[in-house]
Design a protein around this motif. Structure first.
Motif, mmCIF file in Angstrom:
data_model
loop_
_atom_site.group_PDB
_atom_site.id
_atom_site.type_symbol
_atom_site.label_atom_id
_atom_site.label_comp_id
_atom_site.label_asym_id
_atom_site.label_seq_id
_atom_site.Cartn_x
_atom_site.Cartn_y
_atom_site.Cartn_z
ATOM 1 N N GLY A 176 -11.287 4.302 -14.652
ATOM 2 C CA GLY A 176 -10.042 5.033 -14.403
ATOM 3 C C GLY A 176 -9.403 5.725 -15.591
ATOM 4 N N ASP B 219 -0.142 11.400 -5.419
ATOM 5 C CA ASP B 219 -1.321 10.578 -5.123
ATOM 6 C C ASP B 219 -1.246 9.406 -5.793
ATOM 7 N N PRO B 220 -2.028 8.491 -5.343
ATOM 8 C CA PRO B 220 -2.340 7.009 -5.977
ATOM 9 C C PRO B 220 -2.401 7.145 -7.350
ATOM 10 N N ALA B 221 -3.548 8.138 -7.756
ATOM 11 C CA ALA B 221 -3.982 8.184 -9.316
ATOM 12 C C ALA B 221 -2.726 8.661 -10.134
ATOM 13 N N GLU B 222 -1.722 9.519 -9.420
ATOM 14 C CA GLU B 222 -0.520 9.791 -10.549
ATOM 15 C C GLU B 222 0.527 8.781 -10.246
ATOM 16 N N ALA C 64 1.452 1.712 -3.546
ATOM 17 C CA ALA C 64 0.215 2.174 -4.126
ATOM 18 C C ALA C 64 0.046 3.617 -3.936
ATOM 19 N N ARG D 63 -9.900 -4.311 -15.037
ATOM 20 C CA ARG D 63 -9.853 -2.872 -14.337
ATOM 21 C C ARG D 63 -8.307 -2.399 -14.323
ATOM 22 N N PHE E 76 -7.612 -5.587 -5.294
ATOM 23 C CA PHE E 76 -7.847 -5.840 -4.099
ATOM 24 C C PHE E 76 -8.263 -7.188 -3.779
ATOM 25 N N MET F 200 -4.210 -1.334 -9.088
ATOM 26 C CA MET F 200 -4.308 -2.515 -7.724
ATOM 27 C C MET F 200 -5.460 -3.446 -7.898
ATOM 28 N N ARG G 24 -5.839 -0.069 -17.760
ATOM 29 C CA ARG G 24 -5.120 1.092 -17.421
ATOM 30 C C ARG G 24 -3.534 1.080 -18.106
ATOM 31 N N LEU H 278 -1.286 4.389 -0.941
ATOM 32 C CA LEU H 278 -2.627 4.372 -0.145
ATOM 33 C C LEU H 278 -2.138 4.464 1.583
ATOM 34 N N ARG I 10 0.868 -1.189 0.056
ATOM 35 C CA ARG I 10 0.104 -0.081 0.043
ATOM 36 C C ARG I 10 0.902 1.301 -0.211
ATOM 37 N N ILE J 43 -0.207 3.341 -11.523
ATOM 38 C CA ILE J 43 0.076 1.935 -10.971
ATOM 39 C C ILE J 43 -1.504 1.302 -10.974
#
Ligand code: ATP
Ligand code: MG
Lengths: 323, 357
Positions: free
Chosen positions: B101, B73-76, B52, B148, B83, B81, B152, B54, B49, B79
């Motif tokens: 995404g 940030d995670p979105a940047e 990631a 998902r 879960f 993930m 990406r 998080l 995490r 990557i």
């Protein structure tokens, strides 16, 4: 007679549950059937609840419907059957229509504001980890205040001579005259009603937010950089069932449960004050002694609220995702 | 696609004195499949995490490609993930779940559609594209979660026990699917599991964690053949390696007074590690009292005691076992660990055969 609208509001929670079941076509299938030796036993258990519903809900309703067709002597000596006269009179009177218009306005504004602010506070509280408990308690405690008391507290804030709100308005050059000026009174009513209802919405929204799985939020964190996007695309749709429930409850609240607040603010004040339909039912019936007219009004109210609730289920619930 | 580098990475949660993760150094090559493995609570998820985004990184640096991502940030971080509980958006169709995404990154519609279609084809999800997650089975949901991640086309895949909610059979087949998919896409992957079998079969390299620290990094066979410590030895391999108190005397490992095998090590107490599959029943050698036998069909696991130390052997013969059997082991299969620290003792008689990379 006037307990008709009030008891309507009380019965609302059961009404809500029943309507919803009726609408989704569920039938209450008992998981386990209990067999009673005597067929009468289950009725005995049901009796208290049935009695309450009958005495406080059905009986007054029936009374209201009957008396709405009569013109009652102001001194209570007799009643004359007048057919639909009470209805036509109510629906054509200017006073009734303007009260109806104000009620609609009041309903929309109070519901929108209390839902909006409740949600905003819940979202903020949800983000806070430390101090969240104090924060929650402080917000929720308002809910423990009884509506008339809330009205009184509000009244103090808006007091013409020493209310802080009146003073703040004075700084901006506005002479706030609650109880005298129509829109000043309306503002006070709205502010107090919203303030009183926010905690309720806050609790539900907060628990709704906290039931959004952490991993779903984290997945969204990876998928979308903007917090606003995540809120609109993920959080809000997942809150929709809560929001729908609250919408129904809030509309009922503004229509019925604001009664004590209005009573505190406009009681014994000059006639030209805003009020809701429920308050007018009470005013015309008890203060004006027009039992027939007041009954007709309360029947109209019942029908309107029933229609409104059905419409909400019909058009809104379809779009709500139950997770 | 990119390489991943973790330098002195550590994490101490607010309010706790013990670090959950400490001093982790891993260089992950482009396209490599790394499995983080270790017992519950050893910090695998925490480490993943942190990569990631998080979880904040309290110490050290994480780079994805050449970018330092500590503060991103995670979105940047580029990557994706997967879960453990899938974390699909319950109100969105399978298609929207996969596309969400990409939409947020402002991809063109045509590109999104093409990638979703491609992922759906690869994962055999085409019939379910318009369904909501709740109308899918666990395995299908897992595949959507994979989809998902795939659409990406990230620098790295991060998996946190993605298969542990599936039943045993599905787990095995999904395991192979994940491996095949990762080989085909060539995306650098970091995979967390506490299932050592999953770790062995998936990994290019294993990272064994213990109490937030790296015990050993190496190819699965390397870790299996030459565990760096008694902890790794008991964690990797099933049944677990038997660890026994022994000592070296005159170039021989002595177990309860019986010579077992020659070793080149100074005399003194050692911890002896023996894998059940390396032990053979012999006519002479160390005597073991048979306690009970687990019949597995193709083989049986014989549990017994030497002196009062428990030991297990895998036996493939079908002969009736006497009450006391005798064991032997090839000298190259004897593992020695420092009796005090538990670290491996390398001896000349243990040539470690590591397959060429
Ligand atoms: N939010 C937190 N605050 C404080 N301590 C935490 C937090 N999350 C995890 N920990 C601690 O950090 C350590 C590592 O936890 P982590 O979740 O990484 O373990 P894990 O290896 O993933 O275990 P499992 O296999 O059970 O998932 C544990 O001791 C745990 O108690
Ligand atoms: Mg974990």
């Amino acid at each position: 007679m006037t307990d008709t609208p009030l008891s309507l509001a009380e019965a609302d929670s059961t009404l809500f549950a029943r309507l919803r079941r009726w609408w989704s076509g569920e039938t209450a299938t008992p998981v386990k059937r209990v067999q009673f030796d005597r067929p009468l036993t289950p009725w005995m258990f049901l009796l208290p609840q049935l009695a309450v519903v009958a005495i406080f809900f059905y009986w007054p309703s029936v009374q209201a419907v009957t008396s709405s067709f009569y013109l009652e002597d102001p001194f209570g000596f007799g009643a004359t059957f007048v057919g639909l006269d009470n209805y036509t009179e109510a629906l054509t009177s200017r006073g009734y229509m303007s009260t109806a218009a104000f009620t609609a306005f009041f309903c929309v504004v109070v519901t929108a504001l209390s839902l909006g602010l409740g949600l905003l506070l819940a979202v903020k509280a949800d983000k806070v980890i430390r101090g969240a408990e104090t924060y929650k308690t402080l917000l929720i405690s308002v809910y423990a205040i009884a509506p008339p008391v809330a009205g009184l507290i509000g009244m103090m804030f808006f007091d013409m001579h020493m209310g802080p709100f009146t003073q703040i308005a004075a700084w901006f050059g506005h002479d706030l005259r609650v109880g005298i000026d129509y829109w000043d009174t309306a503002t006070a009513l709205i502010v107090i009603s919203v303030w009183k209802q926010i905690p309720y919405n806050f609790i539900f929204f907060l628990s709704g937010l906290q039931s959004v799985p952490v991993s779903v939020r984290e997945a969204a964190l990876i998928d979308a950089k903007s917090g606003w996007r995540r809120f609109c695309d993920i959080t809000l749709p997942l809150l929709a069932p809560t929001a729908f429930f609250l919408l129904v409850i809030n509309i009922t609240y503004t229509m019925f449960d604001t009664f004590p607040i209005i009573d505190v603010i406009v009681k014994d004040k000059p006639a030209n004050n805003p009020m809701t339909l429920v308050y007018k039912v009470y005013l015309d019936g008890f203060k004006g002694n027009d039992i027939g007219g007041s009954s007709a009004q309360s029947v109209i109210l019942m029908v309107v609220v029933a229609l409104l609730t059905v419409l909400q289920f019909r058009f809104l619930e379809r779009r709500v995702h139950y997770g | 696609m990119a390489h991943l580098s973790l330098t002195n990475v550590g994490k101490t949660y607010g309010g706790s004195a013990q670090p959950a993760v400490a001093d982790v150094n891993i260089e992950i090559r482009d396209g490599e499949f790394i499995v983080l493995v270790g017992p519950s609570g050893c910090g695998k998820s925490t480490l993943l995490r942190m990569v990631a985004g998080l979880e904040t990184i309290t110490e050290g640096e994480i780079r994805i490609g050449e970018r330092l991502v500590n503060k991103l940030d995670p979105a940047e971080r580029d990557i994706a993930m997967v879960f453990q509980n899938y974390a699909l958006y319950p109100h969105m169709s399978v298609r929207d779940n996969m596309a969400y995404g990409l939409k947020n990154r402002g991809e063109r519609k045509a590109v999104i559609e093409e990638r979703v279609a491609e992922a759906a084809r690869m994962l055999e999800l085409r019939p379910y594209l318009d369904r909501k997650p709740r109308a899918l089975s666990g395995g299908q949901r897992q595949r959507v979660a994979m989809g998902r991640a795939i659409v990406r086309q990230p620098s790295a895949f991060l998996f946190d026990e993605p298969l542990s909610n599936l039943d045993a059979k599905l787990r095995v087949s999904m395991r192979m699917e994940i491996r095949k998919l990762q080989k085909r896409l060539g995306t650098t992957s970091l995979y967390v599991t506490h299932d050592q079998l999953e770790a062995m079969t998936l990994a290019d390299r294993l990272v064994v964690l213990n109490g937030g620290r790296v015990e050993q990094i190496g190819a699965p066979l390397e870790v299996y053949r030459a565990p760096a410590s008694t902890f790794v030895a008991s964690f990797i391999g099933a049944p677990a390696m038997s660890l026994l108190d022994a000592h070296v005397e005159n170039g021989q490992v002595m177990l309860e007074g019986h010579a077992l095998a020659p070793v080149a090590h100074a005399a003194g107490p050692v911890t002896l590690g023996l894998r059940a599959e390396d032990l053979r029943l012999t006519s002479g050698g160390v005597p073991m009292r048979v306690d009970h036998v687990e019949e597995l069909g193709a083989q049986r696991i014989v549990h017994g005691t030497v002196g009062d130390q428990a030991l297990a052997i895998i036996d493939t013969s079908e002969a009736l076992l006497p009450e006391t059997v005798h064991l032997g082991v090839a000298p190259s299969r004897v593992h020695l660990f420092d009796a005090r620290t538990g670290r491996r003792i390398e001896t000349a008689t243990q040539p470690v055969a590591v397959p060429a990379e």
